[in-house]
Write a protein that holds these residues in place. Structure first.
Motif, mmCIF file in Angstrom:
data_model
loop_
_atom_site.group_PDB
_atom_site.id
_atom_site.type_symbol
_atom_site.label_atom_id
_atom_site.label_comp_id
_atom_site.label_asym_id
_atom_site.label_seq_id
_atom_site.Cartn_x
_atom_site.Cartn_y
_atom_site.Cartn_z
ATOM 1 N N MET A 88 -5.253 6.188 -2.776
ATOM 2 C CA MET A 88 -3.795 6.166 -2.915
ATOM 3 C C MET A 88 -3.351 7.517 -3.456
ATOM 4 S SD MET A 88 -2.446 3.799 -6.097
ATOM 5 C CE MET A 88 -0.738 4.393 -6.066
ATOM 6 N N ASP A 89 -2.053 7.798 -3.399
ATOM 7 C CA ASP A 89 -1.608 9.071 -3.952
ATOM 8 C C ASP A 89 -1.116 8.859 -5.373
ATOM 9 O OD1 ASP A 89 0.881 7.905 -3.437
ATOM 10 O OD2 ASP A 89 1.800 9.809 -2.871
ATOM 11 N N SER A 90 -1.146 9.964 -6.153
ATOM 12 C CA SER A 90 -0.803 9.839 -7.579
ATOM 13 C C SER A 90 0.637 10.270 -7.821
ATOM 14 C CB SER A 90 -1.772 10.659 -8.426
ATOM 15 O OG SER A 90 -1.793 12.009 -7.999
ATOM 16 N N SER A 91 1.557 9.694 -7.040
ATOM 17 C CA SER A 91 2.968 10.072 -7.174
ATOM 18 C C SER A 91 3.517 9.730 -8.551
ATOM 19 C CB SER A 91 3.794 9.386 -6.090
ATOM 20 O OG SER A 91 3.445 8.030 -5.968
ATOM 21 N N ASP A 92 2.999 8.692 -9.196
ATOM 22 C CA ASP A 92 3.461 8.324 -10.542
ATOM 23 C C ASP A 92 2.399 8.640 -11.595
ATOM 24 O OD1 ASP A 92 5.974 7.488 -9.724
ATOM 25 O OD2 ASP A 92 5.280 5.466 -9.276
ATOM 26 N N SER A 109 2.807 12.643 1.576
ATOM 27 C CA SER A 109 1.765 12.280 0.629
ATOM 28 C C SER A 109 1.335 10.821 0.828
ATOM 29 C CB SER A 109 2.287 12.506 -0.795
ATOM 30 O OG SER A 109 1.308 12.150 -1.739
ATOM 31 N N ASP A 110 2.301 9.931 1.063
ATOM 32 C CA ASP A 110 1.954 8.530 1.316
ATOM 33 C C ASP A 110 1.187 8.372 2.627
ATOM 34 O OD1 ASP A 110 2.772 7.100 -0.947
ATOM 35 O OD2 ASP A 110 4.859 7.119 -0.304
ATOM 36 N N LEU A 111 1.555 9.141 3.631
ATOM 37 C CA LEU A 111 0.799 9.080 4.896
ATOM 38 C C LEU A 111 -0.616 9.616 4.686
ATOM 39 C CD1 LEU A 111 3.430 10.240 7.568
ATOM 40 C CD2 LEU A 111 2.798 7.905 6.923
ATOM 41 N N LEU A 156 -7.234 2.335 2.589
ATOM 42 C CA LEU A 156 -6.427 1.341 1.878
ATOM 43 C C LEU A 156 -6.691 1.415 0.384
ATOM 44 C CD1 LEU A 156 -6.976 -1.684 4.288
ATOM 45 C CD2 LEU A 156 -5.095 -0.048 4.273
ATOM 46 N N ARG A 157 -5.809 0.782 -0.376
ATOM 47 C CA ARG A 157 -6.004 0.750 -1.830
ATOM 48 C C ARG A 157 -7.031 -0.276 -2.262
ATOM 49 N NH1 ARG A 157 0.131 0.724 -4.331
ATOM 50 N NH2 ARG A 157 0.722 2.688 -3.352
ATOM 51 N N ASP A 158 -7.194 -1.301 -1.429
ATOM 52 C CA ASP A 158 -7.930 -2.462 -1.935
ATOM 53 C C ASP A 158 -9.412 -2.468 -1.562
ATOM 54 O OD1 ASP A 158 -7.927 -3.065 0.720
ATOM 55 O OD2 ASP A 158 -6.653 -4.846 0.559
ATOM 56 N N ASP A 215 0.866 -1.186 0.000
ATOM 57 C CA ASP A 215 0.000 0.000 0.000
ATOM 58 C C ASP A 215 0.904 1.237 0.000
ATOM 59 O OD1 ASP A 215 -2.315 1.757 0.465
ATOM 60 O OD2 ASP A 215 -3.325 -0.107 1.002
ATOM 61 N N ASP A 216 0.317 2.422 0.187
ATOM 62 C CA ASP A 216 1.139 3.639 0.217
ATOM 63 C C ASP A 216 2.092 3.646 1.410
ATOM 64 O OD1 ASP A 216 -1.582 4.586 -1.202
ATOM 65 O OD2 ASP A 216 0.093 5.792 -1.934
ATOM 66 N N ALA A 217 1.668 3.038 2.508
ATOM 67 C CA ALA A 217 2.481 2.979 3.714
ATOM 68 C C ALA A 217 2.069 1.741 4.501
ATOM 69 C CB ALA A 217 2.255 4.238 4.558
HETATM 70 MG MG LIG Z 1 2.026 6.330 -2.784
#
Ligand SMILES: [Mg+2]
Length: 331
Positions: A218-222, A78-80, A152-154, A32-34
């Protein structure tokens, strides 16, 4: 075999395969992000780590040392935020070549501490080491979250609406502008600053968590396309994006049009946005209004929907259905 033969995702799978089954107090492990760890009964600590490497993530010709310090913390916050956590502390590990100017290190720390102070985050320690050629800025950050309010992402389901915060594409366009030597102007200022000094959506993440308005995040880092795909994949869904709803940054759009490239394609795959991408059931829109009352900036825009067909990622454009590509892998 070399890491470049495998790619980032398969390398990560190999690393995971070598780890024992996580103990019970690991609430969320790798993926996950973290991570979320239960350190004591009813207490959740959220931890994440992210490094910026000179020549890979930054170039000292394009960013000041203070920008680099700011960004090194922002990407972790951002992940937090994407977990709904409140950031509390950070560790900073610096690898520095012999010739690094002391003033640059101080400016980098000032940039990081400025963002830390703004978010009530304490820099509690770290490490210094020499390196041969490149500066590496490695940050680990921790925070807390209510046990039943982790994002969570899921958690997404088919039919959930997909929202993104803020705008997309500005940072990717900003980096192109900086590389092209474009002077800063009011029209492109946003692109420059989103590349050099991204905001982490900490207040938004906390509001989403507190109101339970999002089923997945989730964050859109990519980039947006990558975030949508990863969130959909983790949730066992497909995704459909409506190109006409994308909040493409105005300066980025003008830049890409002037360069003869397609703003929709570029803004979808462009990285470094650090916005939050969330899945919200249509009947939870009332909760989302509570979020926007608490946090009006950045705004949230509905850009698509999770679908039943797992692994099918589509962008609908002028009635045509195209495959949604994008995402960044090291190696
Ligand atoms: Mg992330």
């Amino acid at each position: 075999m070399k890491v470049s033969d495998l790619g980032e995702r398969r390398l990560l799978e190999r690393i995971r395969a070598r780890l024992p089954k996580p103990p019970g107090h690991v609430v969320v492990g790798i993926g996950d992000d973290a991570a979320v760890v239960e350190v004591a009964r009813n207490t959740r600590v959220v931890v994440t780590t992210d490094a910026l490497v000179e020549g890979v993530h930054f170039d000292r010709a394009f960013s000041t040392p203070a920008d680099i310090g700011h960004k090194a913390l922002a990407v972790n916050l951002s992940d937090l935020a994407a977990m709904g956590a409140t950031p509390v502390w950070a560790l900073l590990s610096l690898a520095l070549p012999d010739g690094t100017a002391v003033e640059d290190v101080e400016a980098l720390v000032d940039g990081l501490v400025g963002l830390a102070n703004a978010n009530s985050v304490a820099l509690v320690g770290g490490n210094l080491t020499s390196s041969h050629n490149q500066i590496v800025v490695d940050v680990t950050a921790g925070g807390t979250v209510h046990p039943r309010r982790v994002l969570l992402r899921d958690g997404g389901r088919a039919g959930d609406l997909l929202f993104t915060s803020g705008t997309i594409g500005a940072a990717a366009a900003g980096l192109e502008m900086i590389k092209a030597g474009l002077p800063p102007s009011p029209a492109n200022e946003q692109c420059f600053s989103k590349y050099r000094r991204p905001d982490a959506r900490v207040r938004l993440g906390r509001a989403l968590s507190a109101t339970r308005a999002a089923r997945a995040a989730m964050d859109s880092s990519d980039g947006l396309a990558d975030a949508v795909r990863q969130l959909a994949e983790a949730s066992g869904c497909g995704a459909e994006i409506d190109a006409s709803q994308l909040p493409i940054d105005d300066g980025a759009r003008r830049w890409w049009v002037s360069q003869g490239v397609d703003p929709v394609d570029r803004s979808l795959v462009g990285g470094d946005d650090y916005e939050l991408v969330i899945a919200v059931p249509p009947k939870w829109r009332g909760r989302l209004r509570q979020v926007t009352r608490r946090v009006s900036d950045p705004s949230l825009r509905c850009v698509g929907v999770l679908t039943r067909t797992a692994n099918e990622y589509v962008v609908v454009r002028d009635g045509r259905r195209e495959r949604l590509t994008g995402g960044f892998e090291h190696w």
